[in-house]
Design an enzyme around this catalytic site. Sequence first.
Site, mmCIF file in Angstrom:
data_model
loop_
_atom_site.group_PDB
_atom_site.id
_atom_site.type_symbol
_atom_site.label_atom_id
_atom_site.label_comp_id
_atom_site.label_asym_id
_atom_site.label_seq_id
_atom_site.Cartn_x
_atom_site.Cartn_y
_atom_site.Cartn_z
ATOM 1 N N ASP A 1 0.830 -1.204 0.000
ATOM 2 C CA ASP A 1 0.000 0.000 0.000
ATOM 3 C C ASP A 1 0.872 1.265 0.000
ATOM 4 O O ASP A 1 1.932 1.281 -0.639
ATOM 5 C CB ASP A 1 -0.932 -0.036 1.221
ATOM 6 C CG ASP A 1 -2.289 0.587 0.957
ATOM 7 O OD1 ASP A 1 -2.376 1.817 1.013
ATOM 8 O OD2 ASP A 1 -3.243 -0.152 0.692
ATOM 9 N N HIS B 1 -3.786 6.385 3.193
ATOM 10 C CA HIS B 1 -4.540 5.181 2.854
ATOM 11 C C HIS B 1 -4.057 3.964 3.630
ATOM 12 O O HIS B 1 -4.838 3.259 4.273
ATOM 13 C CB HIS B 1 -4.415 4.951 1.352
ATOM 14 C CG HIS B 1 -5.284 3.885 0.784
ATOM 15 N ND1 HIS B 1 -4.869 2.589 0.622
ATOM 16 C CD2 HIS B 1 -6.544 3.928 0.304
ATOM 17 C CE1 HIS B 1 -5.842 1.875 0.065
ATOM 18 N NE2 HIS B 1 -6.867 2.662 -0.141
ATOM 19 N N SER C 1 -11.580 -0.762 -0.636
ATOM 20 C CA SER C 1 -10.312 -0.925 0.075
ATOM 21 C C SER C 1 -10.564 -1.221 1.539
ATOM 22 O O SER C 1 -9.951 -2.111 2.131
ATOM 23 C CB SER C 1 -9.464 0.345 -0.016
ATOM 24 O OG SER C 1 -8.852 0.462 -1.249
#
Length: 556
Positions: A106, A143, A345
């Site tokens: 990620d 994120h 996600s």
Amino acid sequence: MLGPVRAGALLALPLLAGLVALAPVPSTQPAAHPGAAQTALAGARWGDDVTGEGVKASVGGAWNAAKDAGSLWSVAQANGAAAVWHKRDGLGRPVTGAGVTVALVDTGVVPVAGLDGGSVVNGPDLSFDSQDPAAAHLDGYGHGTHLAGIIAGRDAAAVPGREDDPALFVGMAPGARVLSVKVAAADGGTDVSQVIAGIDWVVAHRDDNAMNVRVLNLSYGTDSLQSPAVDPLARAVENAWRHGIVVVVAAGNDGLAAPRLTMPAIDPFVIAVGASDNRGTRTAGDDVVAPFTNGGSSTRRADVLAAGRSLVSLRDPGSLADREHAEGLVPGDRAARFFRGSGTSQAAAVTSGAVALLLQARPNLTPDQVKWLLARTAVPAAPSGSTAPSAQAGLLDVRRAVDLASGVPSGNGVVQTARPSSGLGSLEASRGSSHAVDPVTGARLSGEQDIFGTPWVPSRWVAAEDAGTAWDGGTWNTRRWSGAGWTGSSWASSTWAGAAWQGTSWSGTDWSTRRWSDVSWTTRRWSDGDWTTRRWSGSSWTTRRWSSDAWGVAAD
């Protein structure tokens, strides 16, 4: 999916040169990310009140996780994870994911409270940020930190036995470890070659330091132009699957009308996860498929649905999502710790945590058996709430999966029979419409080459994967990408060594003279049509995903 995530810094903090992503910090607030100091929120400030349960959760005082349908406490109650925490594994330990490591490929992770207890370890930083010591390993986008909190966050006060206390922050598998493999820079930019390299690294180092990587979370996808039967990204996730790693992939955020899942969720072997919408309640009985989830086709749809609407996880102060999306802040959160986000996600992260619980309870399960158990025990979405074919995937039920697993013999013959990917397709076709652009020269990375301009020879790469030599020390695809070993003496301080990138980029300029920092890799430097936010499935970090008042509006 992976992409730029930004968290808004409330204070202009000085930059700390050489700050290591998971080193202890003296304050409960991490330092601002490179380029975050003196950065203000652009445009109008978004409204920060939320609809339904979000409003009720903060009316009259502090935010209350027990009254918020999007809190991880509520999610764990609804999908059965909280019940699993009270079970015991074969060693008599509570089933919290202990002994299982989840690789998170990620945008990196920062050591905010809840992720600062030694449960996160840094693998290599394969992103463009790796060449800036102040940005390496850190999550400049926000994120990865958000997802890491969902998977395995745990407040220091959440000692064994207190995991289901709504006053404490706890992820789905609070006893699991997270291995952070950073592939995307502070604006979320990455190339498919970096993602493939990250997956290959996880396979090569899955047992380092008794790490026991059994799950790989990939909230990233492309609109690949070719079939998974030949796509190299599909081949990479299948290689991980064959090596005993359960690969959990976000289905994509392009909406129920989207005719395909993103690559590699479209690959038939992996667990493709769609998002469910709780419709503002804390029980699963009325949940429906979220309208932003990729619908796919009768050939390939999501395998399971997991909570993905307005989830509250850990905030990454100073990151891109925080700076640009104040509406993600949680009203009543007096410590300003949390951030609310939606997407497949987040749903994938919920599922990865669930898989960690399942694998602690039954360590001998194969990836195929895990996928079968999750699908077999999934609960139908509300029949009157959605007629979308994607709803047929069913809602994640962790307790039922763990209970059923207790009766599954080790050799029960659950084996997927889909056609394996050859991996001999085109790297450029795998990118689809997503291309990196050199921020200095404007050159566009395209064609059969990786980020260094090294030719992509599919047959050579496939042979290396088959031989287990795709990574050789810090070398991948014949070029040096990272250091060759771990530094630090404990889990809390261990980090995979970095390396200076030498040689030339695709534009012919010398990488060793380029400072890849947040100053260069900002969204302003990416041309229109490149690195769009929809590529990171978990976060189209748009007002439709983060704002409180736009639920029910179809995704882009």
